[in-house]
Motif scaffolding. Structure first.
Motif, PDB file in Angstrom:
ATOM      1  N   ALA A  84     -26.819 -14.661  41.185  1.00 58.19           N
ATOM      2  CA  ALA A  84     -25.425 -14.218  41.293  1.00 58.19           C
ATOM      3  C   ALA A  84     -24.579 -14.786  40.160  1.00 58.19           C
ATOM      4  CB  ALA A  84     -24.859 -14.631  42.647  1.00 58.19           C
ATOM      5  N   THR A  87     -25.419 -13.148  36.833  1.00 56.14           N
ATOM      6  CA  THR A  87     -24.922 -11.776  36.797  1.00 56.14           C
ATOM      7  C   THR A  87     -23.438 -11.745  36.463  1.00 56.14           C
ATOM      8  OG1 THR A  87     -26.556 -11.091  38.449  1.00 56.14           O
ATOM      9  CG2 THR A  87     -24.673  -9.639  38.121  1.00 56.14           C
ATOM     10  N   LEU A  88     -22.667 -12.584  37.125  1.00 56.49           N
ATOM     11  CA  LEU A  88     -21.228 -12.645  36.838  1.00 56.49           C
ATOM     12  C   LEU A  88     -20.971 -13.117  35.414  1.00 56.49           C
ATOM     13  CD1 LEU A  88     -19.889 -14.123  40.199  1.00 56.49           C
ATOM     14  CD2 LEU A  88     -19.538 -11.805  39.331  1.00 56.49           C
ATOM     15  N   PHE A 108     -26.515 -10.092  48.831  1.00 59.62           N
ATOM     16  CA  PHE A 108     -25.980  -9.698  47.533  1.00 59.62           C
ATOM     17  C   PHE A 108     -24.916  -8.606  47.642  1.00 59.62           C
ATOM     18  CE2 PHE A 108     -30.111 -11.497  46.211  1.00 59.62           C
ATOM     19  CZ  PHE A 108     -29.655 -12.419  45.284  1.00 59.62           C
ATOM     20  N   LEU A 111     -21.659  -9.727  46.023  1.00 60.98           N
ATOM     21  CA  LEU A 111     -21.767  -9.710  44.563  1.00 60.98           C
ATOM     22  C   LEU A 111     -21.568  -8.295  44.036  1.00 60.98           C
ATOM     23  CD1 LEU A 111     -22.493 -10.958  41.798  1.00 60.98           C
ATOM     24  CD2 LEU A 111     -24.908 -10.565  42.380  1.00 60.98           C
ATOM     25  N   LYS A 114     -17.845  -7.340  44.180  1.00 65.02           N
ATOM     26  CA  LYS A 114     -17.034  -8.007  43.159  1.00 65.02           C
ATOM     27  C   LYS A 114     -17.264  -7.377  41.787  1.00 65.02           C
ATOM     28  CE  LYS A 114     -14.620 -10.868  43.692  1.00 65.02           C
ATOM     29  NZ  LYS A 114     -13.190 -10.824  44.086  1.00 65.02           N
TER      30      LYS A 114
END
Length: 252
Positions: A84, A87-88, A108, A111, A114
């Motif tokens: 996570a 990825t961000l 997830f 995630l 977002k």
């Protein structure tokens, strides 16, 4: 998401939850990702037990970067947190326009939400066990079905009679008609482009596919409806409208 990249020309990051899915899913996920653009990031996350044997071979063969995460305490899944965060970070650093998460873990879902709130495209490649919470949190969900393993039981040597294959049952779900009716109400000629209809159906149900209803494609599906009419326009593209509407358009 960077607005300069259209679908098909996007930078795609493929991030795999190796603790949750089988290595056999990897090639399928890459084929899905290639439909959206160029895969610029390939990472697989798991603990020291997961990232061994079959997963190690699969990640090396497909040029993935293995991201080994040790469990600092029993029952804690540090791999999910690492996936996570990476990825961000990739999104904030503008390293990718679309994210392919290979997992069936509903954790997830947040995630995904977002990322989409910030303009990124997110699609999930998962197994049949994937909960609705994760499917619906993505822009598209692609279900991977494990190929049936060939039986190694050689004790049964009785030849089996081959049954003739039956054609798939073609279903006509009502929601397709409702979608055309809704979209056509906003047009002057009552026509909806086939591409726009397909995009709308996938937005409302990320797992939507005409193949799930026995059809080879959306056009093939539309042609089975009595309440819908498909037309090929002079430019070559297809449109669809409600049956009966074409007479009203012709009458002016």
């Amino acid at each position: 998401m960077n607005g300069n990249h259209a679908e098909g020309d996007m930078r795609v990051a493929v991030l795999v939850d190796c603790d949750n899915v089988s290595p056999d899913i990897l090639e399928h996920a890459l084929r899905i990702a290639a439909q959206f653009g160029r895969v610029v990031m390939r990472r697989g996350y798991g603990n020291h037990t997961t990232l061994a044997n079959r997963w190690q071979d699969a990640l090396v063969r497909q040029a993935f970067t293995p991201c080994l995460q040790y469990q600092y305490a029993a029952g804690k899944n540090t791999s999910d947190i690492a996936l996570a965060l990476d990825t961000l970070e990739a999104h904030f650093d503008d390293k990718a326009d679309a994210f392919c998460l290979v997992t069936s873990d509903s954790d997830f879902a947040y995630l995904c939400r977002k990322l989409r709130e910030r303009g990124a495209m997110v699609f999930i490649v998962g197994e049949a066990k994937t909960p609705d919470a994760l499917r619906n949190a993505s822009d598209n969900f692609f279900e991977w079905v494990r190929e049936e393993e060939t039986s190694n039981d050689k004790s049964d040597t009785t030849p089996k009679r081959t049954e003739p294959s039956k054609p798939p049952v073609k279903l006509r779900p009502r929601f397709v008609v409702e979608a055309v009716s809704l979209m056509a109400s906003n047009t002057s000629d009552g026509k909806v482009s086939m591409g726009a209809l397909g995009n709308y159906l996938r937005r409302t149900d990320p797992a939507f596919s005409p193949k799930n209803y026995g059809h080879s494609g959306l056009l093939d599906m539309i042609k089975t409806y009595d309440l819908l009419v498909a037309n090929q326009e002079p430019g070559g593209h297809w449109t669809v409208m409600l049956a009966g509407r074409e007479e009203k358009v012709a009458a002016g």
